[in-house]
Design an enzyme around this catalytic site. Structure first.
Site, PDB file in Angstrom:
ATOM      1  CB  SER A   1     -15.079  39.526  52.252  1.00 48.39           C
ATOM      2  OG  SER A   1     -16.394  39.358  51.747  1.00 48.39           O
ATOM      3  CE  LYS A   2     -13.373  39.154  44.285  1.00 45.51           C
ATOM      4  NZ  LYS A   2     -12.590  38.067  43.707  1.00 45.51           N
TER       5      LYS A   2
END
Length: 507
Positions: A265-266
């Site tokens: 994820s980011k």
RNA sequence: GCCGCGUUGGUCAAGGGGUUAAGACGCCUCCCUUUCACGGAGGAAUCACGGGUUCGAUUCCCGUACGUGGUACCA
């Protein structure tokens, strides 16, 4: 059977374009090119609450940077326009109504509160998340339980409603995934998913089936996270009477965090210090800026190479591929089933490999901004190109060029004097002064080095003890190309200035 | 919880009944280089576990464990 291959990437324009998203694009693209097919970009913007300004243009920008431009898209419509689901809104309802007429779907008038209440009511330790399914739909406010007159009355009164699929109770839905083989699910375990939302927009489930059908998609690639809802889509294809035209499915493995577990994820990128998005994404609401692979200094061809090797391999020892080679060699049979952890170190190695293969003039242009960011002005493009050639083998990222070559354009601000001081003597100081006085013309590096060595011998000093001090004077640190190559590059005058400067500091 | 999918060194992975189980990244040693890097030569490190089937399982089957995904009027 496959007359003309048509594939699609269907992103939701809600923010930065993730590694995994671009990998899905890439596999679509490669498959399409390999089979002389068409690559379609369809924007899945059915969730109006998640609309993000600029997100759609950003996707086009990322694909363009990566060199994966679609053949048909909202910007470049083909025969199946429009390519934005929000603009296709009127097309979906009829199919939902058809399903109701066939008793494969029904109207549901339950409010969010009522849904919440149902979930609370049926929640048990064994079943922490009760579904709207064959067990509970009998208790809900829907057209299965209401009389036709009551239903009509509610609709006429403007009561908000959704249309839900009616999942059969005892069926096994089986299909063949191009990557995983036979997959089957029991329908009793799948819930009655909403197909048409109360705002009249379709959910993904309805839209993906209707659009893939109308756009004549032959192969549908998507992330593994879609596997659990595949039976819904299969059933929809069947109920709508399009079973014979259903695309082949292929669910791609996930890209996972390098450490620990879970989807990349980011947040992981921020935590571990590497990009996750293709290009920089600026959130228009929060103003947050997240750096992308492009800004970090990756070459698009390297980015593509990295992505291709995450879940696929050629089955040979080749590691470095161009897009053209990938188009040629790609095959779904060689796509892995299991998820792959992203390894940033290896990603940088790929980039380094592509940098070595890249044209110097191009590298010069691409790395220029990093010099400017460091406050180093490079006026002469020819010079920059030469500098690039001198240092390229030690660069993993485009930004490394500024680290590795700035001293070729501006005198170092700091010097690693600790590497020199302990062994510094007045004799060495005298040597350098004498050496500079004798520097009359800019010869070839080898000639200058020979002269340097000869003078050292004359003065009773070892050349080796003088090389590092000279390097520190010119470069500032213990790195860089050959010292005399550097002198040849910066010229006599600049060399003398730098030497004198450090001589003064050591005195 | 339930369901789906998966599992070869730290990571990416080849192989798919009999192999010394490739290769790459990273790590370590050495060579090259009077710097760093590149390059070269080596090294450590792997078939999740338990049952089958088989003359023989990393490979086939079944369990278990673990991981991961899903379980929204998000995609």
């Amino acid at each position: 059977m496959e007359n003309h291959v048509r594939v699609r990437f269907a992103p939701s324009p809600t923010g930065g374009l993730h590694l995994g998203g671009v990998r899905t694009v890439l596999f679509n693209y490669l498959f399409a090119k390999k089979h002389k097919g068409t690559f379609v970009l369809r924007v899945e913007d059915t969730d109006q609450t998640r609309f993000v300004e600029g997100a759609e243009q950003y996707i086009f920008d990322c694909l363009n940077w990566a060199g994966l431009n679609p053949d048909e898209s909202p910007l470049n419509p083909g025969a199946y326009a429009p390519y934005r689901q929000s603009e296709r809104k009127p097309m979906y309802r009829q199919y939902a109504e058809q399903l109701i007429a066939q008793c494969n779907a029904y109207y549901a008038f339950d409010t969010p509160e009522e849904l919440e209440q149902m979930r609370e009511q049926y929640k048990t330790p064994e079943n922490p998340s009760p579904q709207y399914d064959h067990r509970t739909r009998g208790q809900m406010r829907n057209s299965l339980n209401l009389s036709p007159a009551e239903v009509q009355e509610l609709i006429d009164a403007g009561t908000p409603y959704v249309i839900r699929i009616k999942m059969p109770e005892n069926e096994t839905v089986q299909f063949t995934d191009l990557i995983r083989g036979s997959i089957s699910n029991e329908t009793q375990l799948v819930d009655d998913k909403v197909l048409l939302k109360s705002d009249g927009m379709p959910t993904y489930h309805l839209a993906v089936v209707v659009d893939d059908y109308l756009m004549k998609i032959t192969h549908a690639f998507r992330g593994e996270e879609w596997l659990p809802s595949a039976p819904i889509h299969i059933l929809l294809w069947k109920y709508l009477g399009w079973e014979n035209e259903m695309p082949h499915w292929a669910h791609l493995p996930l890209i996972l965090k390098p450490d620990g577990n879970g989807k990349l994820s980011k947040r992981d990128g921020e935590r571990l210090g590497f990009p996750v998005f293709a290009m920089e994404w600026k959130d228009p609401k929060t103003g947050d800026i997240v750096e992308g692979f492009k800004e970090k200094g990756f070459l698009p061809e390297a980015f593509i190479n990295i992505l291709a090797m995450l879940g696929w391999n050629a089955g040979t020892e080749q590691e470095i591929f161009s897009l053209e080679e990938l188009c040629d060699l790609f095959s779904l049979e060689r796509v892995h089933k299991g998820g792959a952890k992203f390894d940033y170190e290896k990603a940088k190695w790929y980039n380094q490999q592509h940098i070595q293969r890249a044209d110097n003039a191009r590298l010069a242009q691409l790395s220029k901004p990093y010099f400017e960011a460091k406050g180093v002005t490079v006026a002469d493009d020819q010079k920059l190109e030469q500098a690039v050639a001198m240092v390229k083998e030690r660069c993993h990222l485009l930004s490394d060029f500024a680290e590795q070559a700035s001293f070729l354009f501006a005198a170092p601000v700091t010097h690693d004097l600790d590497a020199v001081k302990p062994k510094w003597t007045a004799e060495k100081s005298a040597f350098f002064t004498k050496w500079m006085d004798g520097l009359a013309q800019l010869d070839e590096p080898a000639a200058m080095e020979a002269a340097f060595g000869a003078l050292a011998a004359e003065e009773g000093l070892k050349k080796g003890e003088l090389m590092m001090p000279l390097r520190i004077m010119l470069v500032g640190g213990k790195f860089g190309p050959g010292v005399f190559d550097i002198i040849h590059f910066i010229g006599l005058e600049e060399t003398k200035t730098r030497v004198q400067h450090v001589l003064a500091a050591l005195a």
